[in-house]
Design a protein around this motif. Sequence first.
Motif, short mmCIF file in Angstrom:
data_model
loop_
_atom_site.label_atom_id
_atom_site.label_comp_id
_atom_site.label_asym_id
_atom_site.label_seq_id
_atom_site.Cartn_x
_atom_site.Cartn_y
_atom_site.Cartn_z
N THR A 193 0.85 -1.18 0.00
CA THR A 193 0.00 0.00 0.00
C THR A 193 0.89 1.23 0.00
O THR A 193 1.89 1.28 0.70
N GLN A 213 -5.77 17.06 -11.01
CA GLN A 213 -5.92 18.51 -10.99
C GLN A 213 -4.59 19.19 -10.70
O GLN A 213 -3.76 18.67 -9.96
N THR A 252 -1.18 9.08 -0.62
CA THR A 252 -2.18 9.03 -1.69
C THR A 252 -2.66 10.45 -1.96
O THR A 252 -2.78 11.27 -1.04
N TYR A 253 -2.89 10.75 -3.21
CA TYR A 253 -3.37 12.06 -3.62
C TYR A 253 -4.79 11.92 -4.11
O TYR A 253 -5.07 11.18 -5.05
N GLU A 254 -5.69 12.61 -3.45
CA GLU A 254 -7.11 12.52 -3.82
C GLU A 254 -7.36 13.22 -5.16
O GLU A 254 -8.14 12.75 -5.96
N ASN A 255 -6.69 14.34 -5.39
CA ASN A 255 -6.88 15.12 -6.62
C ASN A 255 -5.67 14.95 -7.52
O ASN A 255 -4.94 15.90 -7.78
N ALA A 256 -5.45 13.77 -8.01
CA ALA A 256 -4.25 13.49 -8.80
C ALA A 256 -4.30 14.16 -10.16
O ALA A 256 -3.29 14.55 -10.70
#
Length: 50
Positions: free
Chosen positions: A38, A48, A42-46
Amino acid sequence: MPRLLAAALTMVAAAALAAGAAFGVVALLEATPDQPNTPLITYENAGQER
């Protein structure tokens, strides 16, 4: 002759100990569960830009 026999027995014992240690290490490595792959970040808005 007794020194030669003692040296031969010492070599056999050392080889057996080394082989046993090697098999033991391999067995320990096989016994440990695989770690989950894992991501740490982590990027939620990858998609943008900022």
